[in-house]
Write a protein that holds these residues in place. Structure first.
Motif, PDB file in Angstrom:
ATOM      1  N   GLU A   1       0.802  -1.217   0.000  1.00 22.49           N
ATOM      2  CA  GLU A   1       0.000   0.000   0.000  1.00 22.49           C
ATOM      3  C   GLU A   1       0.838   1.271   0.000  1.00 22.49           C
ATOM      4  O   GLU A   1       0.358   2.324  -0.450  1.00 22.49           O
ATOM      5  CB  GLU A   1      -0.937   0.003   1.214  1.00 22.49           C
TER       6      GLU A   1
ATOM      7  N   ASP B   1      -3.832   6.506   1.391  1.00 20.31           N
ATOM      8  CA  ASP B   1      -4.180   7.900   1.173  1.00 20.31           C
ATOM      9  C   ASP B   1      -5.257   8.381   2.144  1.00 20.31           C
ATOM     10  O   ASP B   1      -5.316   9.571   2.476  1.00 20.31           O
ATOM     11  CB  ASP B   1      -4.618   8.129  -0.276  1.00 20.31           C
TER      12      ASP B   1
ATOM     13  N   TYR C   1       2.187   2.002  -4.079  1.00 17.10           N
ATOM     14  CA  TYR C   1       0.883   2.661  -3.878  1.00 17.10           C
ATOM     15  C   TYR C   1       0.029   2.597  -5.140  1.00 17.10           C
ATOM     16  O   TYR C   1       0.490   2.891  -6.246  1.00 17.10           O
ATOM     17  CB  TYR C   1       1.097   4.115  -3.471  1.00 17.10           C
TER      18      TYR C   1
ATOM     19  N   LEU D   1      -3.329   9.371   5.096  1.00 17.13           N
ATOM     20  CA  LEU D   1      -2.689  10.660   4.850  1.00 17.13           C
ATOM     21  C   LEU D   1      -3.687  11.808   4.910  1.00 17.13           C
ATOM     22  O   LEU D   1      -3.346  12.925   5.334  1.00 17.13           O
ATOM     23  CB  LEU D   1      -1.996  10.652   3.489  1.00 17.13           C
ATOM     24  N   LEU D   2      -4.915  11.536   4.513  1.00 18.81           N
ATOM     25  CA  LEU D   2      -5.954  12.559   4.603  1.00 18.81           C
ATOM     26  C   LEU D   2      -6.231  12.926   6.062  1.00 18.81           C
ATOM     27  O   LEU D   2      -6.426  14.102   6.394  1.00 18.81           O
ATOM     28  CB  LEU D   2      -7.230  12.060   3.922  1.00 18.81           C
TER      29      LEU D   2
ATOM     30  N   PHE E   1     -12.152  14.333  -1.887  1.00 27.75           N
ATOM     31  CA  PHE E   1     -11.255  13.204  -2.094  1.00 27.75           C
ATOM     32  C   PHE E   1     -11.963  11.878  -1.828  1.00 27.75           C
ATOM     33  O   PHE E   1     -11.826  10.916  -2.605  1.00 27.75           O
ATOM     34  CB  PHE E   1     -10.034  13.338  -1.177  1.00 27.75           C
TER      35      PHE E   1
ATOM     36  N   SER F   1      -5.458   1.087  -2.497  1.00 30.10           N
ATOM     37  CA  SER F   1      -4.743   1.362  -1.245  1.00 30.10           C
ATOM     38  C   SER F   1      -5.573   2.234  -0.310  1.00 30.10           C
ATOM     39  O   SER F   1      -6.300   3.139  -0.747  1.00 30.10           O
ATOM     40  CB  SER F   1      -3.413   2.067  -1.534  1.00 30.10           C
TER      41      SER F   1
ATOM     42  N   LYS G   1     -12.673   8.925  -4.471  1.00 32.73           N
ATOM     43  CA  LYS G   1     -12.036   7.620  -4.256  1.00 32.73           C
ATOM     44  C   LYS G   1     -13.062   6.494  -4.243  1.00 32.73           C
ATOM     45  O   LYS G   1     -12.826   5.419  -4.796  1.00 32.73           O
ATOM     46  CB  LYS G   1     -11.243   7.627  -2.946  1.00 32.73           C
TER      47      LYS G   1
ATOM     48  N   TYR H   1      -3.798   3.973  -6.245  1.00 31.37           N
ATOM     49  CA  TYR H   1      -4.951   4.783  -5.850  1.00 31.37           C
ATOM     50  C   TYR H   1      -6.231   3.958  -5.786  1.00 31.37           C
ATOM     51  O   TYR H   1      -7.103   4.209  -4.944  1.00 31.37           O
ATOM     52  CB  TYR H   1      -5.117   5.947  -6.830  1.00 31.37           C
TER      53      TYR H   1
ATOM     54  N   SER I   1     -11.506  16.840   2.242  1.00 35.64           N
ATOM     55  CA  SER I   1     -11.786  15.462   2.653  1.00 35.64           C
ATOM     56  C   SER I   1     -12.983  14.893   1.906  1.00 35.64           C
ATOM     57  O   SER I   1     -12.947  13.758   1.406  1.00 35.64           O
ATOM     58  CB  SER I   1     -12.038  15.413   4.166  1.00 35.64           C
TER      59      SER I   1
ATOM     60  N   SER J   1     -12.237   4.143  -7.262  1.00 39.22           N
ATOM     61  CA  SER J   1     -11.389   3.043  -6.801  1.00 39.22           C
ATOM     62  C   SER J   1     -12.179   1.748  -6.679  1.00 39.22           C
ATOM     63  O   SER J   1     -13.389   1.695  -6.968  1.00 39.22           O
ATOM     64  CB  SER J   1     -10.768   3.397  -5.451  1.00 39.22           C
TER      65      SER J   1
END
Length: 222
Positions: free
Chosen positions: A80, A92, A84, A95-96, A129, A89, A133, A86, A126, A137
């Motif tokens: 991950e 992120d 990485y 990380l957010l 994103f 994984s 995702k 997107y 947030s 994803s």
């Protein structure tokens, strides 16, 4: 941005003669407000910062559990983080959470910002994103954590917005307005305190004539 009251308030209180009985409640309220200011951060703001820290720790805990469930932490970290992707994984999302924590603590704990623009940036970023995702994803095909991590991150971001906008900023504005009203009342207080006691307060009536005659006769007898 904080109220500059600790030095000026004390000087105004002593200069206005607040030692009288009627001014004692005002003095006590001002001293209690100054004691709160010396904490450097209000109670509601400290609660908000604790919740921001909880956001980061909770998302981190869920991500570590996800790594451990899917084949071991070390192996999944390589997949991950080092490799990485997107679309697959969860790194992120972690990380957010770090991004929200860093911006909000810097803005509202270190800089003591009294505006909503920082929380607006973190919440908008947030939401954008996470929505992108989830749509683009393949997280929803990866079991319970594919649902849990995005939803938890989304909800926590909005709870932080609610806490700041409806609790922290209104409460601090109310406290500052209350203190300002106390200071305005202090400015209107009389500059001269009560004067010294007059001689009339110590006046005693003269003795009666009969008492004087009795004292005179007693002195002659002696």
């Amino acid at each position: 941005m904080d109220s500059q009251c600790s030095g000026s308030a004390s000087s105004r209180l002593t200069g206005k003669g607040l030692g009288s009985a009627g001014a004692t409640p005002v003095s006590v309220r001002v001293e209690s407000y100054e004691a709160g200011e010396k904490k450097c951060i209000s109670d509601v703001r400290r609660t908000f910062c604790l919740f921001v820290t909880f956001d980061l720790l909770f998302v981190t805990l869920l991500w570590i559990i996800e790594l451990n469930v899917n084949g071991g932490i070390q192996k999944q970290l390589e997949i991950e983080v080092l490799h990485y992707d997107y679309h697959a994984s969860f790194f992120d999302i972690f990380l957010l959470a770090v991004f929200r924590f860093a911006v909000l603590i810097l803005a509202y704990a270190v800089c003591k910002l009294r505006h909503w623009w920082a929380i607006a940036i973190t919440t908008a970023a947030s939401c954008a994103f996470l929505i992108a995702k989830v749509i683009l994803s393949k997280l929803l095909s990866q079991g319970a954590f594919g649902y849990l991590l995005p939803i938890i991150s989304f909800v926590l971001a909005w709870i932080e917005t609610w806490l700041l906008d409806f609790k922290v900023l209104p409460q601090e504005a109310e406290d500052e307005n209350r203190f300002q009203s106390i200071m305005d009342a202090t400015d209107r207080a009389p500059l001269i305190g009560p004067g010294p006691l007059s001689d009339g307060q110590f006046y005693s009536p003269p003795e009666s004539l009969a008492d004087q005659i009795q004292i005179y006769r007693q002195s002659n007898v002696d």
